[in-house]
Write a protein that holds these residues in place. Sequence first.
Motif, PDB file in Angstrom:
ATOM      1  N   VAL A  78      65.005 -30.771 101.664  1.00  0.00           N
ATOM      2  CA  VAL A  78      64.990 -31.879 102.619  1.00  0.00           C
ATOM      3  C   VAL A  78      66.403 -32.417 102.773  1.00  0.00           C
ATOM      4  O   VAL A  78      67.283 -32.136 101.956  1.00  0.00           O
ATOM      5  CB  VAL A  78      64.040 -33.013 102.179  1.00  0.00           C
ATOM      6  CG1 VAL A  78      62.585 -32.579 102.275  1.00  0.00           C
ATOM      7  CG2 VAL A  78      64.377 -33.522 100.790  1.00  0.00           C
ATOM      8  N   VAL A  79      66.605 -33.214 103.814  1.00  0.00           N
ATOM      9  CA  VAL A  79      67.901 -33.807 104.109  1.00  0.00           C
ATOM     10  C   VAL A  79      67.955 -35.207 103.488  1.00  0.00           C
ATOM     11  O   VAL A  79      67.057 -36.025 103.751  1.00  0.00           O
ATOM     12  CB  VAL A  79      68.120 -33.892 105.639  1.00  0.00           C
ATOM     13  CG1 VAL A  79      69.417 -34.598 105.970  1.00  0.00           C
ATOM     14  CG2 VAL A  79      68.055 -32.510 106.258  1.00  0.00           C
ATOM     15  N   PRO A  80      68.968 -35.489 102.660  1.00  0.00           N
ATOM     16  CA  PRO A  80      69.096 -36.838 102.111  1.00  0.00           C
ATOM     17  C   PRO A  80      69.129 -37.866 103.243  1.00  0.00           C
ATOM     18  O   PRO A  80      69.756 -37.639 104.285  1.00  0.00           O
ATOM     19  CB  PRO A  80      70.432 -36.815 101.363  1.00  0.00           C
ATOM     20  CG  PRO A  80      70.674 -35.362 101.076  1.00  0.00           C
ATOM     21  CD  PRO A  80      70.057 -34.616 102.230  1.00  0.00           C
ATOM     22  N   ASN A  81      68.430 -38.970 103.069  1.00  0.00           N
ATOM     23  CA  ASN A  81      68.309 -40.053 104.052  1.00  0.00           C
ATOM     24  C   ASN A  81      67.536 -39.650 105.303  1.00  0.00           C
ATOM     25  O   ASN A  81      67.473 -40.418 106.260  1.00  0.00           O
ATOM     26  CB  ASN A  81      69.688 -40.622 104.433  1.00  0.00           C
ATOM     27  CG  ASN A  81      70.418 -41.173 103.227  1.00  0.00           C
ATOM     28  OD1 ASN A  81      69.850 -41.928 102.448  1.00  0.00           O
ATOM     29  ND2 ASN A  81      71.662 -40.757 103.046  1.00  0.00           N
ATOM     30  N   GLY A  82      66.956 -38.449 105.325  1.00  0.00           N
ATOM     31  CA  GLY A  82      66.155 -38.008 106.460  1.00  0.00           C
ATOM     32  C   GLY A  82      64.788 -38.678 106.463  1.00  0.00           C
ATOM     33  O   GLY A  82      64.317 -39.182 105.445  1.00  0.00           O
ATOM     34  N   ARG A  83      64.161 -38.665 107.623  1.00  0.00           N
ATOM     35  CA  ARG A  83      62.819 -39.226 107.779  1.00  0.00           C
ATOM     36  C   ARG A  83      61.836 -38.078 107.975  1.00  0.00           C
ATOM     37  O   ARG A  83      62.110 -37.138 108.727  1.00  0.00           O
ATOM     38  CB  ARG A  83      62.776 -40.174 108.975  1.00  0.00           C
ATOM     39  CG  ARG A  83      63.646 -41.406 108.788  1.00  0.00           C
ATOM     40  CD  ARG A  83      63.676 -42.318 110.016  1.00  0.00           C
ATOM     41  NE  ARG A  83      62.342 -42.635 110.497  1.00  0.00           N
ATOM     42  CZ  ARG A  83      61.892 -42.347 111.736  1.00  0.00           C
ATOM     43  NH1 ARG A  83      62.666 -41.742 112.605  1.00  0.00           N
ATOM     44  NH2 ARG A  83      60.672 -42.681 112.105  1.00  0.00           N
ATOM     45  N   TYR A  84      60.673 -38.186 107.330  1.00  0.00           N
ATOM     46  CA  TYR A  84      59.670 -37.119 107.374  1.00  0.00           C
ATOM     47  C   TYR A  84      58.275 -37.704 107.511  1.00  0.00           C
ATOM     48  O   TYR A  84      58.035 -38.873 107.174  1.00  0.00           O
ATOM     49  CB  TYR A  84      59.735 -36.271 106.095  1.00  0.00           C
ATOM     50  CG  TYR A  84      60.977 -35.438 106.008  1.00  0.00           C
ATOM     51  CD1 TYR A  84      60.986 -34.107 106.423  1.00  0.00           C
ATOM     52  CD2 TYR A  84      62.169 -35.972 105.521  1.00  0.00           C
ATOM     53  CE1 TYR A  84      62.140 -33.341 106.347  1.00  0.00           C
ATOM     54  CE2 TYR A  84      63.326 -35.217 105.449  1.00  0.00           C
ATOM     55  CZ  TYR A  84      63.295 -33.901 105.866  1.00  0.00           C
ATOM     56  OH  TYR A  84      64.440 -33.137 105.800  1.00  0.00           O
ATOM     57  N   LEU A  85      57.358 -36.861 107.968  1.00  0.00           N
ATOM     58  CA  LEU A  85      55.944 -37.203 108.031  1.00  0.00           C
ATOM     59  C   LEU A  85      55.176 -36.124 107.297  1.00  0.00           C
ATOM     60  O   LEU A  85      55.281 -34.940 107.627  1.00  0.00           O
ATOM     61  CB  LEU A  85      55.462 -37.269 109.484  1.00  0.00           C
ATOM     62  CG  LEU A  85      53.971 -37.551 109.670  1.00  0.00           C
ATOM     63  CD1 LEU A  85      53.646 -38.982 109.249  1.00  0.00           C
ATOM     64  CD2 LEU A  85      53.554 -37.300 111.107  1.00  0.00           C
ATOM     65  N   TYR A  86      54.430 -36.536 106.268  1.00  0.00           N
ATOM     66  CA  TYR A  86      53.520 -35.625 105.579  1.00  0.00           C
ATOM     67  C   TYR A  86      52.124 -35.873 106.128  1.00  0.00           C
ATOM     68  O   TYR A  86      51.719 -37.023 106.347  1.00  0.00           O
ATOM     69  CB  TYR A  86      53.502 -35.869 104.060  1.00  0.00           C
ATOM     70  CG  TYR A  86      52.405 -35.074 103.391  1.00  0.00           C
ATOM     71  CD1 TYR A  86      52.577 -33.724 103.111  1.00  0.00           C
ATOM     72  CD2 TYR A  86      51.176 -35.650 103.113  1.00  0.00           C
ATOM     73  CE1 TYR A  86      51.548 -32.974 102.546  1.00  0.00           C
ATOM     74  CE2 TYR A  86      50.146 -34.912 102.548  1.00  0.00           C
ATOM     75  CZ  TYR A  86      50.334 -33.573 102.275  1.00  0.00           C
ATOM     76  OH  TYR A  86      49.318 -32.832 101.741  1.00  0.00           O
ATOM     77  N   SER A  87      51.370 -34.799 106.340  1.00  0.00           N
ATOM     78  CA  SER A  87      49.982 -34.952 106.768  1.00  0.00           C
ATOM     79  C   SER A  87      49.130 -33.845 106.166  1.00  0.00           C
ATOM     80  O   SER A  87      49.627 -32.780 105.798  1.00  0.00           O
ATOM     81  CB  SER A  87      49.871 -34.932 108.298  1.00  0.00           C
ATOM     82  OG  SER A  87      50.225 -33.667 108.808  1.00  0.00           O
TER      83      SER A  87
END
Length: 167
Positions: A78-87
Amino acid sequence: LKLVESPDISSGVPNGSFEQTFPFDNTRPLAWQTGSWGTNTPAFALATDAHSGSRSASVAVSSYTSGDAKWYFDPVSVVPNGRYLYSDYYKSNAESFITARFTRTDGTYQYVTLDRLPASAAYVNAKSGFSVPSQVNALTIFRGLARAGSLTIDDAALTALPPVALV
């Protein structure tokens, strides 16, 4: 001779559909692990009661005093400080949880509970958005129970979200 195929990561989660199994062991989903701690009695299974496809993952905790029991996928970058959505899609007869385990660049872990989800007799879509802390380069998601009950999950996905525009 290729003994282990690469997991499908089209959903952002390795083998998020649970359709791929280990060669010579079709009872274990490829790129997924189980874990538990505390005093509880879990039983893990690759189930055929799927939201889509033919397989899902289940955990049943028959006796519970403390701790938890969970499924989790092999860590992804993952990218540090990135935003993600888990589903994912889940059904459960007890409250379940979604916890992120972030792997820091120094190899240590940071755990963040993203959501606690109510029981549901039919499959329902769970979604949890989050930001990755700085100094983190990988993560996995724990899906499990911290009580007696059963949980079945399927169609897990991880999606990178666009950065928030500063005004």
